[in-house]
Design a protein around this motif. Structure first.
Motif, short mmCIF file in Angstrom:
data_model
loop_
_atom_site.label_atom_id
_atom_site.label_comp_id
_atom_site.label_asym_id
_atom_site.label_seq_id
_atom_site.Cartn_x
_atom_site.Cartn_y
_atom_site.Cartn_z
N PRO A 104 -2.74 -18.00 -3.51
CA PRO A 104 -2.09 -17.81 -4.83
C PRO A 104 -3.07 -17.85 -6.00
N ASP A 105 -4.30 -18.33 -5.76
CA ASP A 105 -5.27 -18.46 -6.86
C ASP A 105 -6.09 -17.19 -7.06
N TRP A 106 -5.87 -16.14 -6.26
CA TRP A 106 -6.66 -14.92 -6.43
C TRP A 106 -6.27 -14.24 -7.75
N ASN A 107 -7.29 -13.71 -8.40
CA ASN A 107 -7.07 -12.94 -9.62
C ASN A 107 -6.84 -11.48 -9.21
N LEU A 108 -5.58 -11.07 -9.25
CA LEU A 108 -5.24 -9.75 -8.74
C LEU A 108 -5.79 -8.61 -9.58
N ALA A 109 -6.26 -8.95 -10.77
CA ALA A 109 -6.82 -7.90 -11.65
C ALA A 109 -8.33 -7.80 -11.54
N SER A 110 -8.97 -8.63 -10.69
CA SER A 110 -10.43 -8.62 -10.60
C SER A 110 -10.89 -7.45 -9.74
N ASP A 111 -12.17 -7.10 -9.93
CA ASP A 111 -12.75 -6.00 -9.16
C ASP A 111 -12.86 -6.35 -7.67
N VAL A 112 -13.10 -7.63 -7.35
CA VAL A 112 -13.24 -8.03 -5.94
C VAL A 112 -11.90 -7.86 -5.21
N VAL A 113 -10.82 -8.30 -5.85
CA VAL A 113 -9.49 -8.15 -5.23
C VAL A 113 -9.14 -6.67 -5.12
N TYR A 114 -9.55 -5.87 -6.13
CA TYR A 114 -9.30 -4.43 -6.04
C TYR A 114 -9.95 -3.83 -4.79
N SER A 115 -11.21 -4.19 -4.53
CA SER A 115 -11.91 -3.67 -3.35
C SER A 115 -11.22 -4.13 -2.05
N PHE A 116 -10.78 -5.39 -2.02
CA PHE A 116 -10.12 -5.90 -0.82
C PHE A 116 -8.78 -5.19 -0.59
N MET A 117 -8.03 -4.99 -1.67
CA MET A 117 -6.73 -4.34 -1.55
C MET A 117 -6.88 -2.87 -1.14
N MET A 118 -7.90 -2.19 -1.63
CA MET A 118 -8.07 -0.80 -1.26
C MET A 118 -8.47 -0.66 0.24
N ALA A 119 -9.25 -1.64 0.74
CA ALA A 119 -9.55 -1.64 2.18
C ALA A 119 -8.27 -1.91 2.98
N LEU A 120 -7.43 -2.78 2.45
CA LEU A 120 -6.17 -3.09 3.12
C LEU A 120 -5.22 -1.89 3.11
N ARG A 121 -5.24 -1.09 2.05
CA ARG A 121 -4.37 0.09 1.97
C ARG A 121 -4.83 1.19 2.93
N LYS A 122 -6.14 1.23 3.23
CA LYS A 122 -6.61 2.20 4.25
C LYS A 122 -6.00 1.91 5.62
N LYS A 123 -5.69 0.64 5.85
CA LYS A 123 -5.09 0.25 7.14
C LYS A 123 -3.56 0.43 7.11
N LEU A 124 -2.93 0.08 5.97
CA LEU A 124 -1.47 0.07 5.91
C LEU A 124 -0.88 1.16 5.06
N GLY A 125 -1.69 1.89 4.27
CA GLY A 125 -1.18 2.97 3.46
C GLY A 125 -0.73 2.54 2.09
N PHE B 84 2.39 -2.69 4.01
CA PHE B 84 1.61 -3.18 2.88
C PHE B 84 2.36 -4.25 2.09
N PRO B 85 3.68 -4.14 1.85
CA PRO B 85 4.39 -5.23 1.15
C PRO B 85 4.29 -6.56 1.90
N GLU B 86 4.32 -6.52 3.25
CA GLU B 86 4.17 -7.76 4.00
C GLU B 86 2.75 -8.33 3.83
N ALA B 87 1.77 -7.46 3.73
CA ALA B 87 0.40 -7.92 3.51
C ALA B 87 0.28 -8.57 2.13
N ILE B 88 0.92 -8.00 1.09
CA ILE B 88 0.92 -8.59 -0.25
C ILE B 88 1.58 -9.96 -0.23
N ASP B 89 2.70 -10.09 0.53
CA ASP B 89 3.39 -11.37 0.64
C ASP B 89 2.49 -12.41 1.30
#
Length: 205
Positions: free
Chosen positions: A184-205, A172-177
């Motif tokens: 770099p322009d993504w708003n990490l506090a937005s609801d859309v990024v939250y949904s994307f990151m939670m789907a990514l955590r299902k894959k990487l933990g 998951f840290p490599e995915a964040i990198d």
């Protein structure tokens, strides 16, 4: 008819008699010929008389050659070659030791320092839910349309390429990198990024 048979029989008998006479005359002639052949002297072939042929061969007297006088050996004074004495070779200089330099060990490339997220976000601590092996199966149809329209600016090929590359990431840290480097322009506090990151955590933990 009887008279005719008698006449035929008489003719046969007369012919037989004539044949007997001929045979007897032939036998007599054969006997006479045998007697003549036996009484005739047998001539033996004469042996060829060998004639002695006298062949006169004139022998020419060849004068004997006089014996050659012995040639006196010629004495030639040749200088005697002096035997070459082995020359004492100078002590060979010891070979200089070859310096074997160790092969340079290739320096390992410095590990790339991963970009870290400044601050704390909800998707960092929230529970992701059931794990998945493929990131695509963690994204619903509604979320996929939402991600393409907002995060990837309606570029489906960019979305598909990003999902394929994130599927190859090991942690998951490599995915964040990867996200901080490419988006770099993504708003990490937005609801859309939250949904994307939670789907990514299902894959990487």
């Amino acid at each position: 008819m009887e008279k005719n048979n008698m006449e035929i029989l008489g003719d046969f008998l007369s012919e037989i008699e004539s044949l007997k006479k001929r045979i007897s005359t032939l036998e007599e002639s054969v006997v006479a010929m045998k007697a003549e052949m036996e009484s005739a002297p047998v001539e033996t072939p004469s042996e060829p008389v060998s004639e002695d042929v006298d062949i006169d061969i004139d022998i020419v007297d060849i004068p004997e050659s006089e014996p050659a006088e012995p040639v006196a050996p010629v004495e030639v004074d040749l200088p005697m070659a002096e035997p070459e004495l082995p020359v004492a070779s100078e002590a060979a200089e010891p070979e200089s030791e070859i310096e074997v330099k160790p092969l340079p060990v290739p320096e390992s490339e410095p590990k790339k320092s991963l970009k870290t997220v400044d601050g704390s976000y909800a998707w960092q601590s929230a529970k992701p839910g059931m794990p998945v092996k493929n990131l695509r199966s963690a994204i619903s149809l509604f979320d996929r349309a939402l991600f393409i329209n907002t995060l990837f600016k309606e570029d489906y090929s960019l979305y598909d390429k990003t999902i394929s590359e994130l599927n190859q990431v090991a942690s998951f840290p490599e995915a964040i990198d990867y996200i901080l480097t490419n988006f770099p322009d993504w708003n990490l506090a937005s609801d859309v990024v939250y949904s994307f990151m939670m789907a990514l955590r299902k894959k990487l933990g």
